[in-house]
Write a protein that holds these residues in place. Structure first.
Motif, short mmCIF file in Angstrom:
data_model
loop_
_atom_site.label_atom_id
_atom_site.label_comp_id
_atom_site.label_asym_id
_atom_site.label_seq_id
_atom_site.Cartn_x
_atom_site.Cartn_y
_atom_site.Cartn_z
N THR A 902 12.95 -14.32 16.08
CA THR A 902 13.99 -15.31 15.77
C THR A 902 13.67 -16.67 16.36
O THR A 902 14.08 -17.69 15.82
CB THR A 902 15.35 -14.83 16.32
N LYS A 903 12.95 -16.70 17.48
CA LYS A 903 12.66 -17.96 18.16
C LYS A 903 11.17 -18.09 18.43
O LYS A 903 10.42 -17.12 18.36
CB LYS A 903 13.44 -18.05 19.48
N GLU A 904 10.78 -19.34 18.74
CA GLU A 904 9.41 -19.57 19.15
C GLU A 904 9.13 -18.84 20.46
O GLU A 904 10.02 -18.68 21.29
CB GLU A 904 9.15 -21.07 19.33
N LEU A 905 7.91 -18.43 20.62
CA LEU A 905 7.52 -17.78 21.87
C LEU A 905 7.16 -18.85 22.89
O LEU A 905 6.41 -19.79 22.60
CB LEU A 905 6.32 -16.85 21.66
N ARG A 906 7.66 -18.68 24.09
CA ARG A 906 7.26 -19.56 25.18
C ARG A 906 5.89 -19.14 25.71
O ARG A 906 5.40 -18.06 25.40
CB ARG A 906 8.29 -19.53 26.31
N GLY A 929 0.67 -10.93 14.92
CA GLY A 929 0.01 -12.14 15.37
C GLY A 929 1.01 -13.24 15.61
O GLY A 929 2.20 -13.00 15.91
N LEU A 930 0.56 -14.49 15.48
CA LEU A 930 1.36 -15.68 15.71
C LEU A 930 1.21 -16.61 14.51
O LEU A 930 0.12 -16.70 13.93
CB LEU A 930 0.93 -16.39 17.00
N THR A 931 2.26 -17.30 14.18
CA THR A 931 2.22 -18.22 13.04
C THR A 931 2.98 -19.49 13.37
O THR A 931 3.97 -19.47 14.13
CB THR A 931 2.82 -17.57 11.78
N ARG A 996 1.21 -11.95 22.83
CA ARG A 996 1.57 -12.94 23.86
C ARG A 996 0.79 -14.22 23.60
O ARG A 996 -0.40 -14.19 23.31
CB ARG A 996 1.22 -12.39 25.25
N ARG A 997 1.51 -15.33 23.72
CA ARG A 997 0.85 -16.64 23.66
C ARG A 997 0.61 -17.11 25.08
O ARG A 997 1.56 -17.33 25.83
CB ARG A 997 1.71 -17.66 22.91
N THR A 1002 -4.08 -19.32 24.24
CA THR A 1002 -4.78 -18.16 23.69
C THR A 1002 -3.75 -17.15 23.20
O THR A 1002 -2.61 -17.13 23.66
CB THR A 1002 -5.68 -17.50 24.74
N MET A 1003 -4.17 -16.31 22.27
CA MET A 1003 -3.33 -15.21 21.79
C MET A 1003 -3.87 -13.91 22.33
O MET A 1003 -5.07 -13.63 22.21
CB MET A 1003 -3.32 -15.17 20.26
N HIS A 1004 -3.01 -13.12 22.95
CA HIS A 1004 -3.38 -11.83 23.51
C HIS A 1004 -2.59 -10.73 22.80
O HIS A 1004 -1.40 -10.91 22.49
CB HIS A 1004 -3.08 -11.77 25.01
N ILE A 1005 -3.24 -9.60 22.56
CA ILE A 1005 -2.57 -8.43 22.02
C ILE A 1005 -2.47 -7.39 23.12
O ILE A 1005 -3.43 -7.17 23.87
CB ILE A 1005 -3.34 -7.86 20.81
N LEU A 1006 -1.31 -6.75 23.24
CA LEU A 1006 -1.09 -5.71 24.24
C LEU A 1006 -0.82 -4.40 23.52
O LEU A 1006 0.00 -4.35 22.59
CB LEU A 1006 0.08 -6.05 25.15
#
Length: 1517
Positions: A902-906, A929-931, A996-997, A1002-1006
């Protein structure tokens, strides 16, 4: 023969007959050599007089360049080094390594009466002669002076030398001295007729050669085709069945075993049908030796891509066997071997064979992997990761489809019962394994020695010895056993062991006690003699191996079974460290010190140093162990000491403030009966009476190590553990909590957070209930705890769970716990070993009866910390949102499943979901992912779906989108990276996956809470999480929450972008002129990297940041604009990966870069390229200059490197703004700057010019300021602190000793520079490691000074105003001897004279209220009444540090409790012209420094402000 022989050989008949004594008990130590060197063209011939059938193998013969008169005889001929060629069986070995596998006639088949000889030809060739027949050239390139060598090995027990014969005619027997009477046998009768019994039943060379044992001298077809490994296996089996007393070494009945069936079904292999490696292999494999040998290239840089396969399928019952030829000690993991149904001609070779997910069975470690998944964890007692060079590994697919593996010829049993009928052998040279060779000769000498050790242990003599131990009374007095290491000797009636040539060799000094130790018996030795040539020293311990039968290794820590050793200050079990910090460091012992070891009745092992117990080192040590002493390194001689008092071993070690030393596990847990339960995870081990838990195989296994308390916790009862050992291999660490599940009912999972009922755990900072995160940011972080930290858990009477860290309550973690809960600990990731402390038990505090929250408590009403994440109402047309937007379900189909946050990731915020439901009929995987696409921009569609949403995430390209699918990373649908993290196709129900941003863009996947690392870089600031419920994943639920807003004071610091000077640890250098630096400008800001770059490069940040995303090479980038004269282009090192060696390469190319096909590394550019690499300058791949500027391989993160062309075309290197001079003159133009992100360097960014920095004046001033900050010039061997992995200070004992002395002076820390720029050691080891020169020049005019060799330097802070006013004037460097009493006074004053300016501030000093700070003019003299006393200085610390000028003081080292002498001095900057050079005025006990003229050795100054304190120097003796 030469009178000097192996220790079991006796000579007779005037030295022409040699016999091995005790042939039924010993199979080696039978070496004999010729008395004189061989003459060219003459054959040295011996006749086999006697053989026994107790052993495998037989005579070995060859030549050696070693002189027998001074030779230290090894146990066998294969141990000869330094130019030795030996024929063993039908193999030729050089210095113990096989160089020719199939040669001549098999010597093992020769019988009594057969003759064998060696000849050195005039051409330097080695030829073997058997019964007068020349077998051809065995080796070439022999030295002119060689001796014949014969090994009476195995079956061969007696030989006689025959007179020499010319090589061009067959040798003819002549009368020989009479032999000892021999019983007539069938063999001797056949020998008289010119043939032997072995020749009578000789089989085809392609078949396995027969091995004869007692009572089986006749020829049996079934047995003749049977492999030795099966004989050994049958022998072992019968030994176990017979209780090791009724050993049957006879032939197996006809028709039994693999041998008989193999003889009937397997065709005889012809030479062109032999098993070889297939020509098609892994990308790093190099084949040689007729495709029988495979070797992995670049073994120190790459650990995989080493797969090789056989050239044809394996036949039933056919043995595929390899020998390990070479290992490297860099990687974890080692060789893997198995079979596959894939044809090598059509297979696309994977990086590792375990990545192949079909038709493949591999043995890896000690387990079996089928199609990449573990099917048997503990297949055998051997681990492939622990095998050594020379070990053999084999496999066979039997006719009943069962697959068997063999290690050194011993069958490990059925690995899998059903193997496909057509399989190829496959070997993966992974990790440590570098080189292997296919062994066609199943009787190779290496394997024979291992098999002989087994046979000897199972021999009737050995069984009788074990069955009747009382037949020989054990000697009461402890002695050393005569069987000792190759370089060791036993003297003084077995009481003293020594290495006679301790200055020539540092190992092979292992000695054992002559008998086993009794329980409670102390074995203690005194160090008599040491040498100061080597590193390391004495090691002591125990072993279960009997010294009479042990093949002694070079060092005892190489033994991988039944051995416990104390080495340095650690304890090793079977070659693996089990305690890192234990007791006194043995490497610091001196001559006269004593060390001891004792095994107590309870199975604990204790060590003693100078009579003081060091505490328990190991548990469950079996009885009947032998003491071991390894005279290693500096230790040259030791003597057994009797009747020496030692401190008693305490029953329970003191805790001291309820704290357990990491090296001394508690042997008692106070008055509590809490222990670890006997039921636990498969990788966990419980020791120390249930008080200690550890995870074995900690470097190859990271989970399956859950331990639980033996009973439920009582209300208010604390269960506390201490972390005793950690490893730095994994991510994540210990997890702790409670569970209501009884241990008997618990099916132990991989990790405790996999349990989905009645379990509460703390993982990192997250409180998890039943596998779901209840809240984040709890008051402590378990992942941040280190060795020695204590963790406690307690359930209060109100049902709250509290955690305690080092005794401090962290507040209520959760509430509502049931009455009976068990403490549970997961030894996960980095955490390897814990012990229960004495603090465990009831606590006397209010928490037992009250639920009042402490000051660290958090609200308990919310299930998460902050507001739970939600899915946005805009989603794919097949998605239904449930449970207030926290659950997403794909209602139909396999696609149209996009959902957004719903919101941007910090920054650093994790958006995590749990897989709720799978639909196995679909393929593919969850994508996430992230967009940068705001979900609301799409507008609501039917059912809430956006009208423009594509059916799948890879098709979302309206805005920039980064995503991970399976194990691929894509940007806007374009593939960016492969083989990333865990494959998302393997997610199951309950799996957690998040995105995670990072604050570093960087983008991390957990996956299941484990960070897979950066998947992409250059992520935009405003991004939303996006998931695609694609394929099998049908529904997910959110388990994460938004982070609570934190105050500025509590927020974690963001990565600094400060690119200022890093300062230096060693900042003394040869001064280098700036040469027109004022003319330097900054290149315009339109610079970026070209789109044409190395294939492993990912550009971001408007193409201004380059990141290498894979491997260590393919990382070349080029600046888009050519270099402009007098304009500086700079890049900043953003990230270094210490996994690799070397680092970035900087340079220019003069060819057009737009269409250039870049090689793997810049060093491969062979046209129009000038490069700076390390400290060298290269042109087209050739080095044209050495030792230019600083070493680029040691640049730390944040370093700014620049290139500039001067007006004459010279290429300059700039480091942190400081010009290092001309690297390359007359560079052709136009040219482009090039950066190779090689090795450690993984990311660089083009540096933005700062406001006002474009003018030449600003640039020049900045350069001057940075040079002033560094006091000396940049141009020297080390211009910054080396990277942590390479820093010698971490391991330098002298530096540590000097640091401890400085701490005893109680000087304020603010006087000194902060780490890592605080100190630099100039001991011999550290300075040689850096390559420091003894003398440097500094100042204007330049003046020489000596580096402070032998001292340790502690850098002082410099007043910023003093820095700007003085250091930029290019002052000289000198030293001033001082004493301990004056150090604090000098530091408070800020200079050697009576100055008023403090070193730390510009305020007036206390006690001088009326005096303010005034910056003195350059030529201002102080008032006459304030003239300070003269100050004595010297450019040489050899003079300034003399005892008359720097008095010595005694102190006791708080760590070692030894007494030392120390001196102090100051390193100062001296203003040129303020001092007067002259001859030395102090009386010296030794000559002054000869490098300096005596007339200028002492400088005297009386001017105030003429000196500036730079560093405190300490020397300790």
């Amino acid at each position: 023969m030469h009178p000097r022989t192996g220790r079991l050989v006796s000579l007779s008949a005037c030295g022409r007959t040699a016999r091995r004594q005790q042939p039924g008990q010993e199979f080696n130590h039978g070496l004999v050599l010729s008395r004189e060197p061989l003459r060219d063209g003459r054959i040295f011939t011996v006749r086999i007089d006697r053989k026994v059938n107790s052993w495998s193998g037989s005579i070995e013969i060859g030549v050696t360049a070693l002189d027998p008169s001074v030779l230290d005889f090894p146990s066998s001929a294969t141990g000869l080094k330094g130019g030795s060629w030996v024929v063993s069986g039908c193999s030729v070995l050089r210095d113990g390594r096989s160089v020719l596998e199939e040669y001549g006639q098999d010597l093992d088949q020769l019988g009594e009466g057969d003759r064998v000889g060696v000849e050195r030809t005039v051409a330097g060739e080695l030829r073997l002669w058997v019964n007068g027949r020349d077998c051809g050239v065995a080796a070439t390139g022999l030295p002119p002076r060689v001796w014949a060598v014969v090994d009476l090995y195995g079956k061969c027990t007696q030989i006689t030398v025959l007179p020499p014969e010319p090589g061009f005619s067959p040798p003819t027997p002549i009368p020989t001295p009479p032999l000892e009477p021999l019983a007539p046998t069938e063999d001797s009768a056949l020998a008289e007729q010119g043939t032997s019994a072995d020749e009578a039943f000789m089989v085809s060379p392609a078949q396995a050669r027969p091995e004869t044992f007692p009572n089986s001298l006749e020829s049996h077809n079934d047995f003749a085709s049977m492999e030795l490994s099966e004989v050994v296996s049958n022998t072992i089996l019968s030994a176990y069945n017979g209780g090791l007393l009724n050993v049957n070494l006879s032939s197996p009945p006809a028709g039994e075993g693999l041998g008989s069936s193999g003889a009937a079904t397997s065709p005889i292999l012809t030479s062109n049908d032999a098993l070889l490696f297939h020509e098609k292999c892994g990308t790093l494999i190099k084949l040689s030796n007729n495709n029988k040998t495979a070797e992995r290239r670049r073994p120190l840089d790459e650990f995989n891509n080493g797969v090789v396969m056989t050239n044809r399928p394996l036949r039933d019952n056919e043995m595929f066997e390899i020998r390990i030829d070479k290992l490297v000690d860099k990687w974890s993991g080692s060789i893997e071997i198995g079979v596959t149904t894939h044809n090598p001609n059509s297979l696309e070779y994977p990086a590792t064979m375990t990545n192949l997910q079909s038709g493949t069975i591999m043995m890896s470690g000690c387990g079996i992997l089928t199609n990449g998944k573990g099917t048997r964890r503990e297949y055998c007692e051997f681990s492939l990761d622990e095998l050594q060079e020379g070990d053999h590994i084999g496999l066979t697919r039997k006719s009943n489809s069962a697959l068997h593996f063999f290690i050194n010829g011993i069958d490990q049993g059925v690995a899998t019962p059903l193997t496909p009928p057509v399989v190829y052998g496959v070997v993966d040279l992974y990790g440590m394994a570098v080189k292997v060779t296919i062994v066609h000769n199943n009787n190779h000498s290496d394997r024979l020695r291992r098999n002989n050790a087994i046979l000897r242990a199972l021999s009737p003599e050995g069984a009788l010895r074990r069955a009747a131990p009382a037949a020989q009374a054990e000697p009461e007095r402890l002695l050393f056993h005569p069987n000792c290491g190759q370089k060791a000797a036993i003297t003084h009636e077995g009481r003293t062991a020594l290495r006679p040539h301790a200055t020539d060799d540092f190992n092979h000094g292992v000695v054992l006690s002559s008998r086993a130790l009794r329980d409670g018996e102390v074995f203690q030795v005194r160090i008599d003699k040491m040498v100061d040539k080597w590193a390391g020293s004495i090691e002591i311990g125990v072993t279960t191996h009997n010294p009479a039968y042990l093949q002694l290794p070079s060092t005892m820590t190489n033994l991988r079974s039944g051995t416990w050793m104390m080495t340095g200050n650690g304890v090793m079990h079977n070659g693996t460290t089990i305690l890192d910090e234990y007791g006194h460091n043995l490497d610091r012992l001196k001559a006269g010190d004593t060390v001891g070891v004792v095994r107590r009745e309870d199975g604990t092992l204790h060590f003693f140093v100078n009579g003081m117990t060091q505490g328990p080192a190991a548990w469950n040590v079996p009885p009947g162990v032998y003491a071991v002493v390894d005279l290693y390194g500096q230790a040259a001689q030791a003597t057994i000491v009797d009747d020496v008092e030692v401190s008693p071993v305490p029953e329970s070690l003191p805790e001291g403030n309820n704290q357990v030393s990491p090296s001394s596990p508690s042997s008692g847990a106070g008055g509590s009966d809490l222990r670890f339960h006997q039921l636990h995870g498969s990788n966990a081990v419980i020791t120390n009476g249930g008080r200690t838990a550890l995870r074995h195989n900690c470097r190859s296994e990271f989970n399956d190590a859950i331990v639980i308390s033996n009973r439920a916790l009582r209300d208010g009862e604390l269960f506390e553990i201490v972390i005793q050992k950690m490893v730095d291999r994994w991510s994540g660490s210990i997890e702790a909590g409670v569970t209501a599940i009884r241990p008997e009912d618990l099916e132990f999972p991989n990790t405790m957070t996999d349990i989905d009922y009645d379990t509460w755990m703390l993982s990192g900072t997250a409180i998890m209930q039943d596998g779901n995160t209840m809240r984040n940011n709890y008051g402590c972080d378990l992942d941040a705890l280190g060795t020695g930290a204590r963790i406690g858990m307690m359930r209060t009477a109100k049902g709250d769970l509290h955690y305690f860290i080092n005794g401090q309550d962290q507040g209520a973690a959760c509430s509502g716990l049931p009455p009976e809960v068990y403490a549970v600990v997961d030894l996960y990731g980095q955490c390897v070993q814990v012990s229960i402390t004495n603090a465990t038990g009831p606590m006397d505090n209010s928490l037992a009866t009250s639920n009042t929250a402490t000051e660290k408590s958090f609200p308990l009403h919310s299930p998460v910390a902050g507001v739970a994440h939600r899915f946005h109402s805009t989603c794919g047309k097949n998605v239904t949102l449930e449970e207030d937007g926290t659950r997403a379900v794909r209602a139909a189909g396999y696609a149209h499943g996009l959902v957004f946050s719903t919101k941007e990731l910090r920054a650093e915020e994790v958006f995590e979901v749990k897989v709720e439901e799978l639909d196995e009929k679909w393929a593919g995987s969850l994508r996430l992912g992230l967009t940068t696409l705001a979900p609301g921009e799409m507008g609501p569609g039917a059912g809430g779906s956006g009208p423009g949403l594509p059916p799948s995430l890879p098709e979302l390209r309206t805005k920039t989108t980064w995503m991970v699918s399976s194990c691929e990373v894509r940007r806007d649908g374009q593939l960016q990276r492969m083989n990333y993290g865990r494959n998302l196709e393997r997610l199951g129900v309950g799996s957690r996956v998040g995105v995670r941003r990072g604050a570093d863009d960087t983008m991390h996947i957990l996956v299941d809470g484990e960070d897979m690392g950066p998947a992409a870089t250059g992520i935009a600031k405003n991004v939303w999480a996006v998931l695609d419920l694609y394929g099998p994943v049908r529904s997910v639920s959110i388990v994460s929450s938004t982070r609570l807003e934190e105050s500025e004071g509590t927020q974690p610091p963001s990565p600094s972008s400060d690119t200022g000077s890093e300062g230096e640890e060693d900042d003394e250098g040869e001064e280098h002129g700036l040469g027109g630096q004022n003319e330097v400008g900054i290149i315009p800001t339109t610079l970026e990297f070209l789109e044409n770059h190395g294939k492993n490069i990912l550009l971001s940040n408007g193409n201004r940041t380059a990141t290498r995303v894979a491997s260590y090479n393919q990382g070349i980038v080029v600046i888009n604009q050519p270099l402009v004269p007098q304009l500086l282009v700079q890049v900043r090192i953003d990230f270094l990966n210490r996994q690799w060696t070397s680092s970035l390469v900087l340079g220019v190319i003069t060819c057009a870069p737009e269409r250039l096909n870049f090689p793997a590394s810049a060093c491969a550019l062979k046209r129009a390229a000038w490069l700076l690499r390390g400290r060298g300058v290269f042109h087209n791949g050739l080095k044209i200059c050495e030792k230019f500027g600083p070493n680029l391989d040691t640049c730390p993160e944040g370093t700014i490197l620049g290139l500039r062309l001067d007006s004459s075309g010279g290429l300059h290197l700039h480091v942190n703004g400081v010009d290092q001079g001309v690297a390359v003159p007359d560079v052709p133009q136009p040219c482009h700057a090039l950066v190779d992100l090689y090795g450690q360097c993984e990311q660089v960014t083009i540096v933005n010019p700062e406001p006002g920095a474009a003018s030449g004046k600003s640039a020049g001033t900045q350069g001057d300021m940075e040079k002033a900050d560094m006091v000396d010039g940049i141009k020297e061997s080390v211009c910054w602190g080396p990277p942590p992995a390479a820093s010698p200070l971490k391991s330098c004992e002298y530096h540590a000793l000097c640091s401890r002395f400085r701490e005893l002076l109680l000087l304020p820390e603010d006087y000194f520079m902060p780490p890592p720029k605080r100190s630099l050691c100039y001991c011999e080891s550290c300075r040689k490691l850096r390559g420091d020169e003894a003398h440097r020049r500094r100042g204007e005019p330049p003046r020489e000074y000596a580096l402070p060799f032998g001292w340790c330097r502690f850098n002082l802070r410099v007043n910023p105003r003093l820095e700007a006013g003085t250091l930029t004037k290019k002052w000289h460097m000198a030293y001033h001897g001082s004493n301990v009493a004056a150090v604090r006074r000098v530091l408070d004053r800020g200079e050697l004279g009576a100055g008023t300016a403090s070193i730390l501030s510009c305020r007036p000093l206390k006690g001088e209220p009326g005096v303010g700070f005034e910056e003195p003019g350059e030529n201002c003299a102080p008032p006459r009444e304030e003239q300070p006393p003269p100050v004595l200085l010297s450019p040489s610390l050899q003079y300034a540090g003399a005892e008359t000028l720097a008095s010595k003081v005694q102190f006791r080292d708080p760590k070692s409790q030894r007494t030392h002498q120390a001196q102090v001095a100051f390193q100062v900057c001296v203003r040129p012209g303020s001092y007067t050079p002259g001859p030395p005025s102090a009386a010296l006990g030794e000559p002054p420094d000869p490098h300096f003229s005596p007339a200028e050795l002492e400088w005297v100054t009386k001017e105030k402000g003429a000196t500036l304190l730079y560093a405190l120097l300490v020397r300790v003796e």
